[in-house]
Enzyme design. Sequence first.
Site, PDB file in Angstrom:
ATOM      1  N   THR A  53      -3.982   0.278 -13.785  1.00 25.12           N
ATOM      2  CA  THR A  53      -4.018  -1.180 -13.642  1.00 25.12           C
ATOM      3  C   THR A  53      -5.209  -1.794 -14.367  1.00 25.12           C
ATOM      4  OG1 THR A  53      -2.949  -1.018 -11.485  1.00 25.12           O
ATOM      5  CG2 THR A  53      -4.077  -3.074 -11.983  1.00 25.12           C
ATOM      6  N   THR A  54      -6.392  -1.197 -14.197  1.00 25.75           N
ATOM      7  CA  THR A  54      -7.606  -1.712 -14.814  1.00 25.75           C
ATOM      8  C   THR A  54      -7.551  -1.638 -16.332  1.00 25.75           C
ATOM      9  OG1 THR A  54      -8.839  -1.037 -12.850  1.00 25.75           O
ATOM     10  CG2 THR A  54     -10.127  -1.474 -14.819  1.00 25.75           C
ATOM     11  N   TYR A 116       8.145  -4.875 -10.368  1.00 29.06           N
ATOM     12  CA  TYR A 116       9.122  -5.938 -10.632  1.00 29.06           C
ATOM     13  C   TYR A 116      10.542  -5.601 -10.191  1.00 29.06           C
ATOM     14  CZ  TYR A 116      11.902  -9.536 -12.916  1.00 29.06           C
ATOM     15  OH  TYR A 116      12.799 -10.550 -13.153  1.00 29.06           O
ATOM     16  N   TYR A 142       1.006   6.591  -7.695  1.00 27.22           N
ATOM     17  CA  TYR A 142       0.147   5.414  -7.541  1.00 27.22           C
ATOM     18  C   TYR A 142       0.932   4.345  -6.782  1.00 27.22           C
ATOM     19  CZ  TYR A 142      -2.865   1.524  -9.244  1.00 27.22           C
ATOM     20  OH  TYR A 142      -3.692   0.431  -9.352  1.00 27.22           O
ATOM     21  N   ARG A 147       0.868  -5.256  -6.131  1.00 32.01           N
ATOM     22  CA  ARG A 147       1.222  -5.553  -7.525  1.00 32.01           C
ATOM     23  C   ARG A 147       2.676  -5.212  -7.845  1.00 32.01           C
ATOM     24  NH1 ARG A 147      -2.868  -6.156 -12.340  1.00 32.01           N
ATOM     25  NH2 ARG A 147      -4.664  -6.883 -11.191  1.00 32.01           N
ATOM     26  N   LYS A 171      -2.613   7.872  -5.124  1.00 34.28           N
ATOM     27  CA  LYS A 171      -3.615   6.802  -5.091  1.00 34.28           C
ATOM     28  C   LYS A 171      -3.022   5.677  -4.263  1.00 34.28           C
ATOM     29  CE  LYS A 171      -5.990   3.280  -7.833  1.00 34.28           C
ATOM     30  NZ  LYS A 171      -6.181   2.665  -9.177  1.00 34.28           N
ATOM     31  N   ILE A 213     -10.348   5.984  -6.723  1.00 33.65           N
ATOM     32  CA  ILE A 213     -10.089   5.511  -8.082  1.00 33.65           C
ATOM     33  C   ILE A 213     -10.386   4.028  -8.032  1.00 33.65           C
ATOM     34  CG2 ILE A 213      -8.442   5.420  -9.990  1.00 33.65           C
ATOM     35  CD1 ILE A 213      -6.932   7.747  -8.723  1.00 33.65           C
TER      36      ILE A 213
END
Length: 301
Positions: A53-54, A116, A142, A147, A171, A213
């Site tokens: 994501t980052t 989505y 993850y 999100r 995660k 993380i």
Amino acid sequence: MSVFDEARQKLRGSIAPIVTPFDEQMNVDTKTLEKLIDWHIESGSHAISVTGTTGEPSSLTIEERELVMETAIKAAAGRVPVVPGTGSTNHAETLHLTKRAQEMGADAALVIVPYYNKPNQQALYRHFKTVADSVDIPIIIYNIPGRTATNLEVKTLARLAEDCRNIIGVKESNKDFEHVNRVLLHCGRDFLLYSGIELLCYPMLAIGGAGQISATANVCPKEVADLYNYWTAGEVEKALTLHYKLMPLNDVLFKDTNPAPLKTALGMMGKINPVLRLPMGPPSEALQEEIRQTLYSYGLL
């Protein structure tokens, strides 16, 4: 000892999820990425992750994601494990990127719950099992329902852990702390549980987590790594003190959508050109000033 047992031993601590730096032309800045990785390793990060994501993966082309993965693996040069994010909302892309990560020599792959599309639990099971069966490297799932709009349920995760020998961890960017407790109850205490929520990094260690993380590691990698180091050394009071010390920094870095505040902070620190690709954009001027003052208070400027 199998390769997956070895991974369970070495993939612990602070796995730093590094930003993807861009140059003035908005191209991936591989030289700056290499410098960031060197800085993280020198600062004590236990492993490196990119294109999570980052790392703005949804703003990158497939070719750019491969470039970032390859750059990170070469820059780390075996000094620490590298765990690239290979997940996508597209199943075929996820398969492709996970296979490429294996070919490049990644130590594991971080595969996000598809965003989505909002698949049901059986579809999620089939998605992750197909990905896991396609490679021989460890897989860390993850789960970030804030999100993706989909929560990978514990029973689905436990089923995957039972059926896929290379799914070794998760995660959890999940604020439901009851959920994360049940992960280890149903998946086993040797299943690797990482915190992806900054304020839960310390509590997850207390229930048997394998590390974190944490995006905050981008600006203070030593301190985020030390949180794990203190805990495992039995220096509980030091770990708890550091947990609370990091809290204001964690807070300000998430007052806008990650990684916008984070890139702003790194720009102020002289580490990167703090640009983001649209549709992401910089924080407000007021938040930028708050970030600046917070960095000063931590001695980071």
